[in-house]
Structure formats: structure tokens, C-alpha cells
Design a protein around this motif. Structure first.
Motif, PDB file in Angstrom:
ATOM      1  N   THR A   1       0.848  -1.207   0.000  1.00  0.00           N
ATOM      2  CA  THR A   1       0.000   0.000   0.000  1.00  0.00           C
ATOM      3  C   THR A   1       0.878   1.250   0.000  1.00  0.00           C
ATOM      4  OG1 THR A   1      -1.769  -1.123   1.217  1.00  0.00           O
ATOM      5  CG2 THR A   1      -1.767   1.282   1.304  1.00  0.00           C
ATOM      6  N   ASN A   2       0.554   2.175  -0.872  1.00  0.00           N
ATOM      7  CA  ASN A   2       1.271   3.456  -0.824  1.00  0.00           C
ATOM      8  C   ASN A   2       0.415   4.499  -0.095  1.00  0.00           C
ATOM      9  OD1 ASN A   2      -0.481   4.794  -2.709  1.00  0.00           O
ATOM     10  ND2 ASN A   2       0.617   3.818  -4.401  1.00  0.00           N
TER      11      ASN A   2
ATOM     12  N   LEU B   1      -0.862   7.326  -1.035  1.00  0.00           N
ATOM     13  CA  LEU B   1      -2.030   7.800  -1.778  1.00  0.00           C
ATOM     14  C   LEU B   1      -3.197   6.819  -1.665  1.00  0.00           C
ATOM     15  CD1 LEU B   1      -2.749  10.224  -3.583  1.00  0.00           C
ATOM     16  CD2 LEU B   1      -2.091   8.854  -5.558  1.00  0.00           C
ATOM     17  N   LYS B   2      -2.863   5.532  -1.747  1.00  0.00           N
ATOM     18  CA  LYS B   2      -3.897   4.503  -1.650  1.00  0.00           C
ATOM     19  C   LYS B   2      -4.497   4.477  -0.236  1.00  0.00           C
ATOM     20  CE  LYS B   2      -4.436  -0.296  -3.115  1.00  0.00           C
ATOM     21  NZ  LYS B   2      -3.725  -1.515  -3.500  1.00  0.00           N
ATOM     22  N   LEU B   3      -3.641   4.648   0.758  1.00  0.00           N
ATOM     23  CA  LEU B   3      -4.124   4.670   2.144  1.00  0.00           C
ATOM     24  C   LEU B   3      -5.118   5.815   2.344  1.00  0.00           C
ATOM     25  CD1 LEU B   3      -3.867   3.637   5.120  1.00  0.00           C
ATOM     26  CD2 LEU B   3      -2.110   5.380   5.424  1.00  0.00           C
TER      27      LEU B   3
ATOM     28  N   GLY C   1      -6.891   7.215   0.093  1.00  0.00           N
ATOM     29  CA  GLY C   1      -8.096   6.860  -0.660  1.00  0.00           C
ATOM     30  C   GLY C   1      -9.004   5.933   0.127  1.00  0.00           C
ATOM     31  N   HIS C   2      -8.400   4.957   0.808  1.00  0.00           N
ATOM     32  CA  HIS C   2      -9.183   4.017   1.625  1.00  0.00           C
ATOM     33  C   HIS C   2      -9.920   4.739   2.752  1.00  0.00           C
ATOM     34  CE1 HIS C   2      -6.621   0.331   0.350  1.00  0.00           C
ATOM     35  NE2 HIS C   2      -7.616   0.564  -0.476  1.00  0.00           N
TER      36      HIS C   2
ATOM     37  N   TYR D   1       3.413  10.956  -2.501  1.00  0.00           N
ATOM     38  CA  TYR D   1       2.386  10.104  -1.884  1.00  0.00           C
ATOM     39  C   TYR D   1       2.214   8.787  -2.654  1.00  0.00           C
ATOM     40  CZ  TYR D   1       0.652  14.089   0.947  1.00  0.00           C
ATOM     41  OH  TYR D   1       0.522  15.130   1.818  1.00  0.00           O
ATOM     42  N   GLY D   2       2.195   8.894  -3.985  1.00  0.00           N
ATOM     43  CA  GLY D   2       1.919   7.708  -4.796  1.00  0.00           C
ATOM     44  C   GLY D   2       3.076   6.742  -4.891  1.00  0.00           C
TER      45      GLY D   2
END
Lengths: 132, 74
Positions: free
Chosen positions: B18-19, B21-23, B25-26, B48-49
Motif C-alpha cells: 500500500t502506498n 495515496l492509496k491509504l 483513498g481508503h 504520496y503515490g
């Protein structure tokens, strides 16, 4: 309703006057809607019309608040020449629906006025402040 | 496989790989309105990404706190 010790309110007002003519800002920490500690923050904008808290100070304060087993219950700032009511910019920047947004108006420098509001999804609701 | 990170002082399990940015997003957090700190250092938004979280990482995020009388009627 926000419960606030008068000494905390006096501290906020003193900071707002000290920062005049720029807007001042800070964080109110406490528990269950009762303020217990004020964190004076730097207005990175150094402006009479806007404020933006310094992110490093924000992070430091949030960690300390957590360590003290408190919560951020309020975000305050001053309006140096307008009323104690959220501007459209305040509403745009209200990302914490659970906290109280306090505004100290210095429109009358010798008679500051404070208002407290909840801002949820753009809707402003004024709340009472119980000074103790 | 999951790893454990410390997110705003609380342990949280996230998928390995998990990066940041994805965190965000979650958590339904818009990256453009938060400051992110990773292991005591503020992370620049462009990273972030590309920043993959590792076991034990301490991540803090705070929303911007700003506003002001701009655009208010006196």
C-alpha cells in the motif's frame, strides 16, 4: 454546547489582539465538549484576511493532545474587521465536522465578540458557549 | 499479506504494498487537503503515490486548518 473556562477565552482573545492586524489562530483541546488547553498556532499566511496553520506546529500539537489523552475539540481564529461568523472561506476549509469552529471578532477592538459554530458539509450551526 | 502501521497513534493493518495515496483513498481523504508525516518527516505531496508503507511505519495526517474573513461581509 461548548464549555469554556474564562481564562482560556481570555488567552485566545489576548493572542488575537497580539497578532492584530493579522488574523490569529489556534487549537482548543479538551474532552467531552469542555475546553482544557489552548494551543496558539502560527498563521503561516501572516494575513489580515486569511489564516493557515503551520503544518509542523499542527502535527506537534495533535500528538501532544493525544499524549495528554485529550481531543481537539475546537479550531479558533480571529476576524479583525468583520463579525464573528464563518466566511465562505471558513466553510470551504472546515474539514473537521466534529469540532467547534470559534471565531473572535475584533471589529470592536475593546469589545471582542466570540462565536462558536459547527460546520458540517457546508452547513453552519451556531452553538452556545457556556463560560465557567 | 498485511503489515501493521501506526496511523495517527493507532495500530492499523494494511495490505503489503500500500502506498500513501492509496491509504488516503481508503480513508476517503482528499490528498490535496492534508499534510502527511511519515516517521516524523513531512512527506511532499508528489511522493504520496510512490511511497510504499513498510511494517512499523508511523504515519500522521492532519487536515489543513485554515480559513479567514476573506469574502465575509463586515
Amino acid at each position: 454546547m461548548l464549555i469554556l473556562n474564562k481564562s482560556l477565552l481570555d488567552k485566545m482573545i489576548a493572542q488575537c489582539k497580539k497578532e492584530y492586524p493579522n488574523e490569529a489562530c489556534g487549537i482548543l483541546a479538551g474532552k467531552s465538549g469542555r475546553g482544557e488547553k489552548v494551543y496558539e498556532m502560527t498563521n503561516a499566511d501572516k494575513s489580515a484576511a486569511t489564516f493557515l496553520m503551520d503544518p509542523k506546529e499542527q502535527l506537534k500539537a495533535m500528538k501532544e493532545i493525544r499524549a495528554l489523552n485529550l481531543e481537539m475539540i475546537g479550531i479558533y481564529h480571529s476576524h479583525v474587521a468583520s463579525c464573528a461568523y464563518p466566511s465562505s472561506h471558513d466553510v470551504e476549509m472546515a474539514f473537521y465536522p466534529e469540532v467547534s469552529y470559534l471565531i473572535v471578532s475584533l471589529k470592536g477592538m475593546n469589545d471582542p465578540v466570540i462565536g462558536s459554530f459547527k460546520i458540517v458539509e457546508g452547513k453552519i450551526t451556531e452553538e452556545d458557549i457556556n463560560l465557567v | 499479506m498485511k503489515i501493521t502501521i501506526i496511523l495517527n497513534g493507532k495500530k492499523e493493518a494494511v495490505e503489503d504494498g500500500t502506498n500513501v495515496l492509496k491509504l488516503l483513498g481508503h480513508k476517503f481523504i482528499r490528498p490535496e487537503v492534508v499534510t502527511v508525516e511519515l516517521n516524523e518527516k513531512i512527506l511532499e505531496k508528489p511522493k504520496y503515490g510512490e511511497t510504499i508503507l513498510k511494517e512499523g511505519d508511523r504515519i500522521e495526517f492532519v487536515y489543513y486548518m485554515g480559513g479567514g474573513s476573506y469574502a465575509v461581509r463586515p
